[in-house]
Design an enzyme around this catalytic site. Structure first.
Site: not given
Ligand code: NDP
Length: 819
Positions: A191, A244-246, A249, A266, A300, A397
């Site tokens: 996804k 994605g976000s902590t 995660g 990650e 990140c 962050e």
């Molecule tokens: P998220 O962690 O929400 O999203 C990352 C991915 O996870 C997207 O594909 C998202 O889908 C999906 N997702 C979100 N919630 C769920 C869930 N409950 N179950 C399964 N999948 C899920 O990051 P955001 O885009 O909302 O960004 C928010 C903050 O996260 C940023 O400001 C940053 O601080 C951090 N971040 C960190 C990253 C990293 O590389 N470590 C990368 C991106 C963000 P969808 O896009 O449909 O919401």
């Protein structure tokens, strides 16, 4: 006009990349479908979501919004495909992956343009960094597919893998996930983030082009609540890989707890960028640009905390401001642009909110004098000084082009400040003194350390976090272990099966220690006698206490617990440990952290010494096993023998489980070093009271961890008998702490404990689930058996590199060289 005048006044001319090929590709493919079984299918919901160009704020296109019915269909396709793909020879998989890499290169410009249109990142970055790295990953892992049979002969693929990726490096994150998964024979449902799906869809088209078997890769666009969550909870998915976000995660850790799904996370970071006063400041300035303004700071591992030695801070800040004034922000498709657009209005608002908060907190904010474009979502490079380490902007962050700077005086202070964060993804160290840089690098709690460089990535070198930045590695050989499991692991036999097998072990009916003539000698043991001699006096009471900080300590509760043999006869008592005992044990384990930095030679010596001291008491330990389990003496003696041999194995490994030197395509080297996890909690299995304990404690010790161990609840006396063995083996105080009592009460306290860095639990399935659930608090690494037994006597299941890998986390130290 002098050259200097031209140099100072000359404006950049625009160097636009044509958007037309990207826009034409989009038009041609509308309406976009979901990619399931190599077919484009309409979403079950009939719904579509907007995809916006962040540089204009205008709609680019719409992509399909999948829901749980689509997730079911994609997982089913992946499951069917796995039956074949999982058995496809490595060479065949390598050929497909090689074809993917070639096709990425063939379509590289289109992919770069699409990525810039969809994400807002400068074309210079997509063209020169993202897309070449994507191709590199598929080439690199094509190699591992080819080598899997010879290099990982004892491993099999995990199965169907659910992969969820963010928007900051859309195609690169796809490659980091799909390449190792396919190489190891897994099939995938991926996804993309809802803001950035286009390059994943172009990638799907490449899968069709190269004729990848249907169902091996499936791509579902859509929203987290509809697709992401359904994928995480799907019962037929064997592993989740997430970036994605902590916070998300953590919720995924909780959602998968106890399910037996493998998990790699990650997550976020707040990485330090440390500058010592002997660093070359001009290089440092360019380093900072790459650290925090690369990809608009939406990285990140962005170097978002600038830590500068006090005596050069003013000079560096001044130079930085001059450089910031010359950064160019604007159309991401302009090749002369340094900073593009922020991915979404929501993200832009969040950056602004945190910046306002920084100002309210009293930090001094500085931005260049020029203005950002008014169309689209732009945020200027921002520098905070006068920042206090405890403030929100120093801890949270921000995920935008915002740098906070702080000062330090000594290297020790620099390390303290750098580690003053819940994250641990990366760090950068700048100094012309390589001795200093290499001394500091191992002290930093971070998965990657860049020396005199920053934000370097390569497929050969693993990437991933310490602490709340997640666990698991992407890239390198260690990245492959995220996508395999041992061949012996069938995950079909419940733990109870082993208990039944043990109970049915032939014995004299009472499960007793037997003389050669078959006489029961349980009685002898209870009275401390062998050889038929029955003493006139009762045996001296040997009630064990806890073992904490190298001392035997009474249980805080003041209660004891009775221990019974299989015939329900009481054979002893141990202390009833509680929360306070655990707290003391964790404190003692922290105080013994010198164990991790001592020499591996020393650790090996001590493990040999423990083995030696155990061997002098073989008979006594064997009898104790008989007493607790009712197994025949010969069987118990074998358990002691294997325990001694296992201690020898890990003494041997202590100075041999070493890192490697990677050679990424740069002038330099990357040292991949396995480091101790820190303070680890270990809950031992009930089967094999001594061997279960030794098999877990020895590898964790060998790798430099300090331990809090909960021995077998049913048969703890073999572990408590080890106190004296440990005391006489030169083991420093606090390196091993043992707390007896109710397994699940104590494990819960340990799993909840924020100062425990990792936890292993070998017990019932429900306990495993509780440990995984609670571990989400500080994202401690866990290793649990999901209630499935291991044959601890079997060296394939009971010892080896799997245990050493679980005892360590890899730090990659990048060292470029050359003048
Ligand atoms: P998220 O962690 O929400 O999203 C990352 C991915 O996870 C997207 O594909 C998202 O889908 C999906 N997702 C979100 N919630 C769920 C869930 N409950 N179950 C399964 N999948 C899920 O990051 P955001 O885009 O909302 O960004 C928010 C903050 O996260 C940023 O400001 C940053 O601080 C951090 N971040 C960190 C990253 C990293 O590389 N470590 C990368 C991106 C963000 P969808 O896009 O449909 O919401």
């Amino acid at each position: 006009m002098s050259v200097m005048e031209i140099f100072e006044t000359m404006e950049y001319g625009p160097a636009p990349e044509a958007a037309a090929p990207g826009l034409a590709w989009i038009k041609e493919h509308e309406p976009f479908g979901l990619f399931i079984n190599n077919q484009w299918v309409k979403p079950a919901s009939g719904q579509y979501i907007e995809s916006i160009n962040p540089a204009t704020g205008k709609q680019l296109t719409k992509v399909a919004a999948a829901n749980s019915a689509d997730v079911d269909a994609a997982v089913a396709a992946a499951r069917t495909a796995f039956e074949l793909w999982g058995k496809t020879p490595g060479h065949v998989r390598a050929r497909y992956m090689y074809a993917i890499a070639r096709h990425i290169q063939k379509h590289s410009r289109l992919l770069a343009v699409l990525e810039s249109l969809d994400n807002g990142k400068p074309i210079r970055e997509t063209r020169d960094i993202d897309i070449p790295l994507v191709a590199r990953h598929f080439y690199y892992y094509a190699g591992w597919a080819q080598l899997m049979e010879s290099q990982l002969p004892d491993y099999q693929p995990v199965g169907v893998v659910g992969q969820i990726i963010p928007w900051n490096f859309p195609l690169l994150m796809l490659a980091w996930k799909i390449a190792p998964a396919l190489a190891m024979g897994n099939t995938v449902v991926l996804k993309p983030a809802r803001y950035t799906s286009l390059t994943a869809l172009k990638f799907a088209e490449i899968m069709q082009e190269i004729g990848l078997p249907p169902g091996v890769v499936n791509i579902l666009t859509g929203e987290a609540s509809q697709v992401g969550e359904a994928l995480v909870r799907h019962p037929d998915v064997n592993k989740i890989a997430f970036t994605g976000s902590t916070d998300v995660g953590r919720s995924i850790r909780r959602a998968t707890a106890g399910s037996g799904k493998k998990l790699s996370l990650e997550l976020g970071g707040k990485s330090p960028f440390i500058v010592f006063d002997d660093a070359d400041l001009d290089s440092v300035v360019e380093g900072v640009v790459d650290a925090i303004w690369f990809n608009q700071g939406q990285v990140c591992c962005a170097g978002s905390r600038l830590l500068v030695q006090e005596n050069i801070a003013n000079r560096l800040i001044e130079k930085l401001r001059v450089r910031m004034e010359h950064l160019r922000i604007g159309d991401p498709l302009d090749k002369a642009v340094d900073i593009g657009a922020i991915v979404s209005p929501g993200q832009l608002k969040e950056i602004q909110r945190l910046v306002n908060q920084g100002v309210e907190e009293g930090a001094v904010m500085w931005q260049p004098s020029w203005a950002c474009p008014t169309e689209g979502f732009f945020f200027p490079p921002t520098l905070f000084t006068n920042v206090s380490p405890a403030t929100i902007i120093a801890q949270v962050e921000i995920f935008g082009p915002v740098l906070v700077s702080m000062t330090f005086r000594t290297p020790t202070e620099a390390v303290e400040l750098a580690n003053n964060t819940r994250y641990g993804l990366a760090a950068s160290v700048w100094s012309d003194n390589i001795n200093l840089a290499l001394d500091v690098a191992p002290k930093l709690k971070a998965g990657s350390v860049w020396i005199n460089c920053t934000n370097l990535f390569d497929a050969s070198s693993g990437f991933g976090g310490y602490r709340e930045s997640g666990f698991g590695r992407e890239g390198g050989k260690e990245g492959m272990y995220e996508y395999v499991r041992p061949k012996w692991e069938t995950l079909e036999t419940p733990l109870e099966a082993l208990h039944i097998a043990q109970d049915s072990t032939p014995s004299n009916g009472s499960g007793s220690l037997q003389d050669e003539d078959g006489e029961s000698t349980f009685q002898d043991l209870a009275f401390g006698s062998s050889n038929g001699y029955v003493p006139a006096l009762p045996a001296i009471d040997r009630t064990p206490k806890m073992f904490i900080g190298g001392k035997q300590a009474r249980p805080d509760s003041g209660y004891s617990r009775d221990i019974y043999d299989p015939q329900e006869r009481m054979i002893g008592q141990v202390g009833e440990g509680n929360r306070k005992d655990i707290r003391n044990a964790v404190e003692a384990a922290h105080a013994a952290s010198g164990w991790a930095v001592g020499t591996t030679h020393n650790r090996a010596q001590i493990l040999y010494y423990i083995a030696e001291n155990l061997s002098t008491r073989e008979d006594e330990f064997a009898r104790r096993i008989v007493q607790q389990t009712g197994r025949p003496y010969a069987d118990a003696a074998a358990e002691v023998q294997v325990s001694i041999s296992r201690l020898f194995s890990y003494a041997a490994w202590a100075d041999k489980f070493e890192g490697v030197v990677h050679r990424p395509p740069l002038r330099g080297a990357v040292l991949a070093m396995p480091e101790a996890i820190g303070v680890m909690a270990i809950t031992c299995p009930d089967e094999y009271p001594l061997l279960g304990f030794i098999s877990l404690v020895a590898p964790a010790l060998a790798m430099g961890n300090t331990l809090v161990v909960v021995p077998s609840q049913q048969s703890p006396l073999s572990a408590t008998d080890c106190y004296q063995v440990l005391e006489t083996s030169d083991l420093p105080n606090g390196v091993v702490n043992i707390v007896t009592g109710d397994r699940d009460t104590l494990s819960q306290v340990l799993a909840d404990h924020d100062d425990v860095d990792g936890m292993w639990y070998f017990g019932p399935a429900e306990g495993c689930k509780q440990v995984e659930l609670a571990s989400a608090g500080n994202m401690k690494r866990t290793w649990v058996n999901y209630g499935h037994p291991r044959n601890w006597l079997d060296p394939v299941q009971g010892e080896g590199e799997e245990f050493l890998r679980e005892s360590t986390q890899v730090k990659n130290i990048w060292i470029p060289y050359g003048e």
